[in-house]
Design a protein around this motif. Structure first.
Motif, mmCIF file in Angstrom:
data_model
loop_
_atom_site.group_PDB
_atom_site.id
_atom_site.type_symbol
_atom_site.label_atom_id
_atom_site.label_comp_id
_atom_site.label_asym_id
_atom_site.label_seq_id
_atom_site.Cartn_x
_atom_site.Cartn_y
_atom_site.Cartn_z
ATOM 1 N N ALA C 559 0.803 -1.201 0.018
ATOM 2 C CA ALA C 559 0.025 0.065 0.048
ATOM 3 C C ALA C 559 0.718 1.257 0.114
ATOM 4 O O ALA C 559 0.737 2.076 -0.701
ATOM 5 N N ALA C 560 2.069 1.256 0.860
ATOM 6 C CA ALA C 560 2.927 2.228 0.776
ATOM 7 C C ALA C 560 3.465 2.669 -0.469
ATOM 8 O O ALA C 560 3.546 3.937 -1.017
ATOM 9 N N ALA C 561 3.696 1.536 -1.420
ATOM 10 C CA ALA C 561 4.436 1.756 -2.426
ATOM 11 C C ALA C 561 3.539 2.348 -3.502
ATOM 12 O O ALA C 561 3.898 3.210 -4.370
ATOM 13 N N LYS C 562 2.130 2.031 -3.327
ATOM 14 C CA LYS C 562 1.126 2.565 -4.080
ATOM 15 C C LYS C 562 0.923 4.089 -3.939
ATOM 16 O O LYS C 562 0.877 4.965 -4.783
ATOM 17 N N VAL C 563 0.922 4.428 -2.563
ATOM 18 C CA VAL C 563 0.740 5.672 -1.806
ATOM 19 C C VAL C 563 2.003 6.294 -2.853
ATOM 20 O O VAL C 563 2.057 7.641 -3.254
ATOM 21 N N ILE C 564 3.153 5.968 -2.661
ATOM 22 C CA ILE C 564 4.525 6.530 -3.003
ATOM 23 C C ILE C 564 4.306 6.927 -4.629
ATOM 24 O O ILE C 564 4.644 8.376 -5.026
ATOM 25 N N GLY C 565 3.888 5.977 -5.298
ATOM 26 C CA GLY C 565 3.705 6.133 -6.755
ATOM 27 C C GLY C 565 2.719 7.279 -7.016
ATOM 28 O O GLY C 565 2.958 8.021 -8.213
ATOM 29 N N LEU C 566 1.595 7.444 -6.151
ATOM 30 C CA LEU C 566 0.872 8.609 -6.510
ATOM 31 C C LEU C 566 1.362 9.970 -5.928
ATOM 32 O O LEU C 566 1.477 11.023 -6.564
#
Lengths: 260, 130, 662, 148
Positions: C559-566
């Protein structure tokens, strides 16, 4: 409050005490019990087969009679209560049974489970109120340690009967408190007494009822109360614990209300 | 006409109106049953045997007559299977056949005693014969 | 009138072998609006694309139709081609004459006829195409994590590691969540506190992370990249920045009989309390329901003993508003209430405990200091019965229909620890199935059986009856086909877990969807497992479904990776094929809002001119193009025909239908 | 006796396919060279829930003989719940069409995933065969729209 009353066969005979004291107490409590005319035996057991309609008709007749008088249907015997409530539930929710029963009965207005089936204990709890009952007690059974025996038919299946928590009920305990006595909680109060097996397999009935009574006794009970004539029979005849008297709950109620 | 075993199992399912496949074989019914030790086949097996169509053994056994219909299995079943209803359906499949009543009229009088309530007799008649 | 160019591709022989491409080009040239039509061997090749670009310029084309392979293959290619030639990339339509024509039909005549019809449909559609521009919206470079358990902690640490600001909102006075209550973790048996508390300290010390403990999210507005959340900091009656966490107040507080949540109510705490020694933030909190000073103004002991002067009985709830680009839900779980399972005598005997209570009884920091004692009489138990699936896999209405997933493993752990620490105990585990998928999980369970001698019995407990201080456990043993009666000292119930009670209100606040069990739904069960269907909302931990610690941590990092990607993006480009409401036709009925799975539609009152120079206020729908994903559900739900989908408009699809049926 | 030459009936069939599953499934049946009749013409929509009942009525009005709607399997919708909406809407529409005398077999909803190329072809073959047997759709066709 006026109720239609369904006594059932046993209460007219072997369990006449259960009936008698209930009527006497009701009078004191301002409850009128009008016995349904020409009631027929409920059958004693609820037919579990999905395609059994005929054995349910006697119950439907009683339910319709109460509906026509615009009254709730009061019951005392656990078995009658169980059968009437479940048949009523079928009439309300099982379209197949409702249609068949109505076709058979040829009523002017089809019956669809409108009558409310109420057990005497439920009436005490929800209509009279245990606090009110307590106020009317003249001979409180002070200090008596009473074990409530529920058995199966009052409680299960809880989704249909909606009587109380099926594994940890308290309605009878609250009743015991209301008449001034002390309830004894013991684990086997909702386990089977052996039921109708008393006829065919007396040994099983003995085993089951003695487990119940011994558990009650171990937990300090001085007497046991029940609402079911068959439980009464099993506990008394097959229970094997002689120094632990078993009463119908109505008898102690009448005693507390001073009408015994 | 004689019914074969599969048809008989089908009939039992029909009478019960229930689905034995809902059972997840947890055995809580047999853990709850107060008449367990009286039975050769136990509540969880009833359901399974009806499901598999293995009912001849079941119908011949005394087990089906031992159920107290106390609904402990029904109440506690996590899958809403209602084992007691299968037991009753098995009984009905038998006693609806001519001459298959479990309780014969002439056998009744010796079983009675002074105290026995009507309720017991009526119930036993309903449960054991047609 | 559009000026349309048609380009029929041969795809080598892939199309040309079964479709007469020349005939297709010739026939389509006759269609109204078509000003140029040609065919070529490989349209997608460098020279093919060049040909298209030249034609666009030379013939002033306003729309093009490519008859070629599937749009799933080369739609993006041809859109880029068009854009490079100065044509809006959404003025390109593809007629799929390869996968859906030449490859499936053998008869050349039939295939050619079909290719022509497909071409006509595409031409009919492109006539109604309008240039679309993908919108952009800014991204606030800050993330909100709701819930400070291991899931929230891991997500926050990973996001902060990438250099973004993160706020954790935790409703309890400390972060740590359920993992802080656990004794040991399977399958390695590390002590939970030893691996969790360093992470909690990392969170506290990380400059990018701010912890709002004893706080709740009050409301959330906005959309992906641009949320505004209001956070309620509940009054803890202790100044957070002044309190040193010395704990003197908790020793002196005279109100010592408050059930201790952290120990699952197995012992008591004081009215002013710090949940546990390693709490983060290590700040005392006054329980307003128990504090005599707050209830009737009599006491004030804590204030007197506090040398730092941190106590403030007048503190009020505080509201903080903050902008976020992304929100992570990590609300976690609780064990279910056991009211419906009194056959196990949970309410009748203190010696019947849930597994989480058992964790506390085994924990060195727990109420018994880590010595396993019966809650009833504080004696050492000799026979323990573990019951699995209590309330799990239950469709009767008493429990939960799903498998709680973690119970098999933690029960094996409990049983093993029990036998290891107290070899004089007999341990029985009643199971329905033992589910141990996971690295080293089955080995762990087998070790419990083979090395530690735990009695695993396939069957279920039917009744527990307290008798003379013992517990009579009546259960089935299905393999032995027997019914057992075990005289036990303790019964441990592997109680089902359910989403935290706050989950539903948070989901409503975020317009994130949930399943019937109140678990958050993921955007795609296989391919987008850590995103909510609502853009900008991410899922971490048990709020999405039951899972153990390793799984929770990997999902948290995902989830963190997805947030960072955003958050690394400065601006978000939106899919321009989104719904649009025609305000003049909208009757404000909310039908579209109700079907929208993304909460992209909102209503507002707007003033409209009416004849005779009057105005009228009407409620109209508007679509947030940054949130809309373009499914089109609303277009059909709209009774007044106000809602339409750009790129797949009602008129466009109708035109295709007409072209095909002609 | 005069024998009129009858032309072989070739039904017109419109298939609405969602972009994420069924359209990809249709592509896959092409990639695998699985044949189905050329009568089937596919219209790509983002999701089965984009299909307005009006589109289907329009197709029948304009002379389609059968209309089929394909979407992702229940639970697999790219937009989470779109196919459920489609299923409900079509259930209502089809029962109305049935009431109007449009044979039930002329309309169909099928779930085809992106991996089910074979299922797509088989479904289309079956559907075309069904419609061919049923013959021309006359009930809803607007002859004013018909090209002579």
């Amino acid at each position: 409050m006026v109720y239609s009353y369904f006594p059932g066969c046993t209460l007219k005979n072997k369990a006449s005490d259960l009936d008698l004291y209930a009527r006497k107490s009701a009078e004191v409590l301002g409850i009128t019990m009008e016995e349904i005319e020409e009631w027929q035996c409920c059958g004693g057991v609820y037919p579990l087969g999905a395609n059994e309609t005929a054995p349910k008709l006697a119950s439907v007749r009683a339910l319709v009679a109460a509906k026509e008088k615009g009254q709730d249907l009061l019951t005392l015997c656990s078995a009658c209560h169980h059968v009437l409530k479940r048949v009523n539930n079928d009439m309300a929710e099982n379209e197949n049974i409702r249609t068949k029963a109505n076709n058979y009965m040829q009523l002017e207005v089809p019956y669809a489970g409108e009558t409310k089936v109420v057990h005497y204990l439920e009436m005490l709890r929800d209509v009279v109120g245990f606090d009110q009952l307590k106020a009317k007690v003249v001979n409180p059974l002070k200090g008596t340690k009473i074990a409530a025996y529920y058995g199966c038919l009052l409680l299960r299946p809880s989704k249909v009967l909606g009587f109380d928590n099926p594994e940890n009920p308290k309605i009878m305990e609250d009743f015991i408190k209301a008449i001034g006595a002390e309830p004894v909680i013991y684990p086997y109060r909702n386990e089977c007494c052996g039921g109708y097996m008393a006829m065919e397999n007396k040994e099983l009935a003995k085993k089951k009822s003695s487990t119940v009574l011994q558990s009650a006794k171990e937990n300090g009970a001085e007497c046991v109360i029940t609402a079911c004539p068959l439980c009464m029979y099993n506990l008394k005849v097959n229970g094997g614990v002689d120094d632990l008297p078993v009463y119908y709950f109505t008898e102690l109620l009448a005693q507390a209300l001073g009408v015994k | 006409m004689e019914k074969n075993e599969k048809e008989l199992a089908q009939l039992i399912q029909e009478i019960s109106g229930l689905n034995p496949k809902k059972c997840m074989k947890c055995g809580k019914c047999s853990g709850a049953c107060p008449a367990f030790h009286e039975m050769e086949y136990h509540p969880h097996q009833f359901v399974d045997m009806v499901d598999r169509g293995d009912v001849n053994r079941l119908l011949e056994s005394k087990s089906i007559w031992m159920c107290l219909t106390c609904f402990a299995c029904v109440e506690r079943c996590p899958r809403d299977v209602k084992p007691a209803n299968f037991i009753e359906a098995a009984r009905l499949a038998l006693i609806r056949q001519q001459g298959c009543n479990h309780l014969k009229d002439e056998a009744v009088p010796p079983l009675l005693d002074e105290e026995m309530p009507q309720q017991a007799i009526v119930s036993a008649y309903r449960k054991f014969k047609k | 009138m559009q000026r349309i160019g048609v380009f029929v591709c041969w795809c080598g022989s892939n199309i040309a072998a079964t479709v007469d491409v020349q005939q297709v080009a010739d026939e389509l040239a006759k269609e109204p609006g078509v000003v140029y039509s040609t065919n070529y061997q490989y349209m997608c090749s460098q020279s093919g694309q060049q040909m298209i670009q030249e034609a666009i310029k030379e013939h002033h084309l306003t729309g093009i139709v490519i008859c070629s392979c599937s749009p799933r293959m080369h739609e993006a290619t041809f859109r880029k081609t068009a854009a490079a030639a100065g044509l809006n990339s959404y003025m390109v339509e593809i007629a799929n004459i390869r996968e859906q024509c030449s490859w499936i039909h053998k008869n050349k005549e039939e295939a050619t006829e079909k290719a022509i019809i497909l071409g006509r449909a595409a031409i009919a559609k492109v006539h109604l195409n309008a240039p679309l521009t993908a919108g952009e919206s800014p991204v606030v470079k800050r993330a909100l994590v709701i819930g400070g358990g291991i899931a929230g902690i891991q997500t926050a640490l990973d996001i902060a590691d990438a250099g973004f600001e993160v706020d954790i909102v935790e409703k309890k006075p400390t972060i740590g969540g359920k993992m802080a209550q656990i004794d040991k973790t399977f399958p390695t048996l590390d002590c939970a506190a030893c691996i969790l508390t360093p992470k909690m300290v990392d969170v506290a010390q990380n400059e990018k992370i701010h912890i709002y403990s004893y706080s709740e999210v009050e409301s959330v507005k906005g959309f992906v990249g641009n949320f505004t959340a209001t956070i309620k900091k509940k009054a803890r009656y202790v100044k957070e920045d002044v309190c040193t966490g010395c704990g003197l107040c908790t020793e002196k507080c005279p109100m010592k009989k408050v059930p201790n949540e952290f120990n699952q109510m197995l012992d008591n705490r004081t009215a002013i309390y710090i949940p546990f020694a390693q709490a983060v933030p290590k700040v005392a909190t006054i329980d307003p329901n128990a504090c005599m000073m707050l209830k009737n103004g009599k006491c004030g002991v804590c204030s007197k003993v506090c040398t730092a002067g941190a106590i403030d009985y007048t503190q009020k709830d505080e509201y903080i508003e903050q902008q976020y680009g992304a929100i992570v839900v990590a609300t976690g779980f609780n064990t279910i209430k056991l009211d419906n399972f009194d056959e196990f005598a949970y309410s009748q005997s203190p010696d019947v405990v849930t597994s989480l209570e058992f964790e506390r009884l085994m924990n060195a920091a727990g109420p018994t200091g880590g010595t396993l004692l019966r809650p009833s009489d504080h004696t050492h138990p000799h026979t323990l019965v573990f019951v699995q699936c209590v309330g799990s896999r239950d469709i009767s209405g008493c429990g939960k229909p799903y498998c709680s997933k973690i119970c098999c493993m933690y029960t094996a752990k409990h049983a093993m620890l029990c036998r290891e620490k107290y070899p004089d105990t007999e341990v029985y585990v009643f199971y329905i199935d033992v589910r141990t998928p996971g690295k080293n999980f089955d080995e762990f369970y087998r070790r419990a059986v083979e090395e530690y001698g735990v009695h695993y019995i396939k069957g279920m407990v039917g009744k527990v009856a307290p008798k003379d201080g013992k517990l009579m456990v009546q259960a089935s043993d299905l393999l032995a086909n027997d019914q057992l009666l075990i005289e036990a000292d303790m019964v441990v119930l592997a109680t089902a877990i359910e989403p935290d009670e706050s989950a539903r209100s948070i989901a409503t606040m975020l317009t994130a969807s949930m399943d019937t069990n109140d678990f958050f739904t993921e955007a795609h069960p296989k391919l987008r497992p850590v995103e909510s269907p609502t853009a900008g909302i991410f899922l971490s931990g048990v709020c999405q479904g039951p899972k153990d610690i390793p799984e929770t941590v990997s999902q948290a990092s995902a989830a963190a990776a997805k947030v960072i990607g955003l958050l690394v993006k400065d601006k978000l480009t939106c899919n321009p094929c989104v719904a649009e409401s025609n305000e003049l036709m909208c009757n404000g009925c909310s039908a579209c809002e109700k079907v929208c799975p993304y909460g992209a539609i909102t209503y507002s009152d707007k003033e409209f001119r009416t004849p005779y120079r009057t105005t009228i206020m009407r409620r109209v729908a508007s679509v947030n193009p940054a949130v809309c994903q373009g499914c089109g559900a609303c277009t059909v739900a709209c009774p007044s025909g106000a809602m339409d989908l750009k790129g797949f408009s009602t008129r466009q699809i109708m035109a295709e239908v007409d072209a095909i049926c002609k | 006796m005069q024998v009129e030459e009858t032309k072989e009936f070739k039904p017109t069939i419109v298939a609405f396919c969602c972009n994420w599953c069924s359209y990809a499934g249709a592509d896959l049946s092409g990639t695998n060279r699985l044949n189905y009749p050329a009568n089937v013409k596919i219209i790509r929509v983002p999701c089965s829930c984009r299909v307005n009942p009006m589109f289907i009525l329009r197709a029948f009005q304009r002379g389609a003989d059968g209309v089929i709607l394909c979407g992702c399997h229940p639970g697999d919708c790219h937009y989470t719940t779109g196919n459920y909406y489609a299923r409900r809407r079509m259930t209502l529409l089809f029962s109305m069409l049935d009431f109007l005398g449009i044979e039930k077999e002329r309309t169909r909803v099928e779930w085809v995933s992106a991996a089910e190329g074979a299922k797509f072809a088989a479904t289309m073959n079956d559907f075309v065969a069904t419609i061919t047997k049923l013959g021309e759709n006359r009930r809803l066709e607007d002859i004013r729209c018909k090209k002579q």
